[in-house]
Design a protein around this motif. Sequence first.
Motif, PDB file in Angstrom:
ATOM      1  N   ALA A  50     -24.682  -7.981 -19.863  1.00 25.77           N
ATOM      2  CA  ALA A  50     -23.339  -8.043 -19.285  1.00 25.77           C
ATOM      3  C   ALA A  50     -22.794  -9.453 -19.454  1.00 25.77           C
ATOM      4  O   ALA A  50     -23.553 -10.424 -19.412  1.00 25.77           O
ATOM      5  N   LYS A  51     -21.488  -9.556 -19.675  1.00 24.03           N
ATOM      6  CA  LYS A  51     -20.857 -10.865 -19.735  1.00 24.03           C
ATOM      7  C   LYS A  51     -19.435 -10.742 -19.208  1.00 24.03           C
ATOM      8  O   LYS A  51     -18.802  -9.691 -19.300  1.00 24.03           O
ATOM      9  N   SER A  52     -18.969 -11.834 -18.615  1.00 20.36           N
ATOM     10  CA  SER A  52     -17.615 -11.878 -18.068  1.00 20.36           C
ATOM     11  C   SER A  52     -17.133 -13.315 -18.125  1.00 20.36           C
ATOM     12  O   SER A  52     -17.822 -14.178 -18.666  1.00 20.36           O
ATOM     13  N   THR A  53     -15.996 -13.593 -17.547  1.00 17.58           N
ATOM     14  CA  THR A  53     -15.489 -14.966 -17.525  1.00 17.58           C
ATOM     15  C   THR A  53     -16.229 -15.830 -16.511  1.00 17.58           C
ATOM     16  O   THR A  53     -16.065 -17.045 -16.503  1.00 17.58           O
ATOM     17  N   THR A  54     -17.066 -15.226 -15.662  1.00 15.37           N
ATOM     18  CA  THR A  54     -17.772 -15.989 -14.626  1.00 15.37           C
ATOM     19  C   THR A  54     -19.289 -16.035 -14.779  1.00 15.37           C
ATOM     20  O   THR A  54     -19.938 -16.871 -14.155  1.00 15.37           O
ATOM     21  N   ALA A  55     -19.876 -15.147 -15.591  1.00 17.22           N
ATOM     22  CA  ALA A  55     -21.340 -15.112 -15.709  1.00 17.22           C
ATOM     23  C   ALA A  55     -21.781 -14.300 -16.921  1.00 17.22           C
ATOM     24  O   ALA A  55     -21.008 -13.529 -17.484  1.00 17.22           O
ATOM     25  N   VAL A  56     -23.047 -14.482 -17.289  1.00 16.25           N
ATOM     26  CA  VAL A  56     -23.677 -13.657 -18.318  1.00 16.25           C
ATOM     27  C   VAL A  56     -25.064 -13.263 -17.803  1.00 16.25           C
ATOM     28  O   VAL A  56     -25.737 -14.051 -17.142  1.00 16.25           O
ATOM     29  N   THR A  57     -25.464 -12.014 -18.072  1.00 14.90           N
ATOM     30  CA  THR A  57     -26.774 -11.529 -17.653  1.00 14.90           C
ATOM     31  C   THR A  57     -27.581 -11.110 -18.872  1.00 14.90           C
ATOM     32  O   THR A  57     -27.094 -10.365 -19.724  1.00 14.90           O
TER      33      THR A  57
END
Length: 75
Positions: A50-57
């Motif tokens: 998962a990735k977003s503008t606030t974090a990546v997993t």
Amino acid sequence: SGNDTAGTVTVGSGVVTACTITFSVPRSNTPRVVGVVTGGGLNIAGGYSAKSTTAVTFSFAATVGSGTFDYYIVE
């Protein structure tokens, strides 16, 4: 150790199935992400889960005991 752009993650022992890196400053756009195993028995399942503008997993293909991986994140 690292920052919002690059670094090395050391995964501890125990039941570890994922690792989330939260950015210190949110990004303007969802970034591109690369993860590379550098030691131990890690198997990063598909790179990131998962990735977003606030974090990546990053998720692991199986529970791991320990290991390290490098990451590189760029918009």
